[in-house]
Design an enzyme around this catalytic site. Structure first.
Site, PDB file in Angstrom:
ATOM      1  N   TYR A  63       0.843  -1.196   0.000  1.00  0.00           N
ATOM      2  CA  TYR A  63       0.000   0.000   0.000  1.00  0.00           C
ATOM      3  C   TYR A  63       0.875   1.240   0.000  1.00  0.00           C
ATOM      4  O   TYR A  63       2.070   1.186   0.311  1.00  0.00           O
ATOM      5  CB  TYR A  63      -0.974   0.007   1.185  1.00  0.00           C
ATOM      6  CG  TYR A  63      -0.340   0.370   2.514  1.00  0.00           C
ATOM      7  CD1 TYR A  63      -0.287   1.695   2.940  1.00  0.00           C
ATOM      8  CD2 TYR A  63       0.217  -0.597   3.338  1.00  0.00           C
ATOM      9  CE1 TYR A  63       0.295   2.033   4.159  1.00  0.00           C
ATOM     10  CE2 TYR A  63       0.793  -0.274   4.549  1.00  0.00           C
ATOM     11  CZ  TYR A  63       0.833   1.049   4.953  1.00  0.00           C
ATOM     12  OH  TYR A  63       1.414   1.387   6.144  1.00  0.00           O
ATOM     13  N   CYS A  64       0.253   2.379  -0.350  1.00  0.00           N
ATOM     14  CA  CYS A  64       0.924   3.679  -0.338  1.00  0.00           C
ATOM     15  C   CYS A  64      -0.115   4.729   0.059  1.00  0.00           C
ATOM     16  O   CYS A  64      -1.122   4.396   0.669  1.00  0.00           O
ATOM     17  CB  CYS A  64       1.552   3.974  -1.702  1.00  0.00           C
ATOM     18  SG  CYS A  64       0.350   4.094  -3.038  1.00  0.00           S
ATOM     19  N   ASP A  65       0.103   5.982  -0.300  1.00  0.00           N
ATOM     20  CA  ASP A  65      -0.850   7.043   0.049  1.00  0.00           C
ATOM     21  C   ASP A  65      -2.134   7.002  -0.777  1.00  0.00           C
ATOM     22  O   ASP A  65      -3.232   7.135  -0.248  1.00  0.00           O
ATOM     23  CB  ASP A  65      -0.217   8.434  -0.125  1.00  0.00           C
ATOM     24  CG  ASP A  65       0.675   8.814   1.040  1.00  0.00           C
ATOM     25  OD1 ASP A  65       0.377   8.427   2.181  1.00  0.00           O
ATOM     26  OD2 ASP A  65       1.681   9.499   0.800  1.00  0.00           O
ATOM     27  N   LEU A  91      -3.665   4.788   1.598  1.00  0.00           N
ATOM     28  CA  LEU A  91      -3.833   5.158   2.994  1.00  0.00           C
ATOM     29  C   LEU A  91      -4.874   6.247   3.197  1.00  0.00           C
ATOM     30  O   LEU A  91      -5.506   6.317   4.245  1.00  0.00           O
ATOM     31  CB  LEU A  91      -2.477   5.587   3.566  1.00  0.00           C
ATOM     32  CG  LEU A  91      -2.300   5.553   5.065  1.00  0.00           C
ATOM     33  CD1 LEU A  91      -2.596   4.178   5.620  1.00  0.00           C
ATOM     34  CD2 LEU A  91      -0.905   5.977   5.430  1.00  0.00           C
TER      35      LEU A  91
END
Length: 100
Positions: A63-65, A91
């Protein structure tokens, strides 16, 4: 190779049911400001350089932003032979508490 996509809201359940490693592909500063519980930090630039050393038997959840970097990481890790689950939405769509 292909990879699976799930909603970021399913990440903890997917990690537990797959005995997976949760990987935050953001930079170290963003990771330290708050991340999903149980996550480890492996920034996308290190993945791009092939600096990955996980057992191939483990599922990796990335996952990331916002979802852009994690999809890049998922493609690379999948091509390296890992079973990968990518979190769509990033996120910014995660509603539970973060760990610092």
């Amino acid at each position: 190779m292909a990879f699976e996509n799930i909603s970021i809201r399913q990440i903890v359940g997917a990690a537990l049911s797959n005995d997976a490693i949760i990987i935050d592909v953001r930079d170290a500063g963003r990771f330290q400001n708050g991340h999903i519980p149980m996550a480890i930090n492996l920034p996308l630039d290190r993945i791009e350089r092939g600096q990955v050393n996980f057992p191939k038997s483990r599922v990796l959840i990335v996952y990331c932003d916002t979802g852009g970097s994690s999809i890049q990481a998922a493609r690379i890790l999948s091509n390296m032979g890992y079973r990968v689950i990518n979190c769509i939405g990033g996120l910014k769509n995660y509603k539970a508490s973060l760990t610092k």
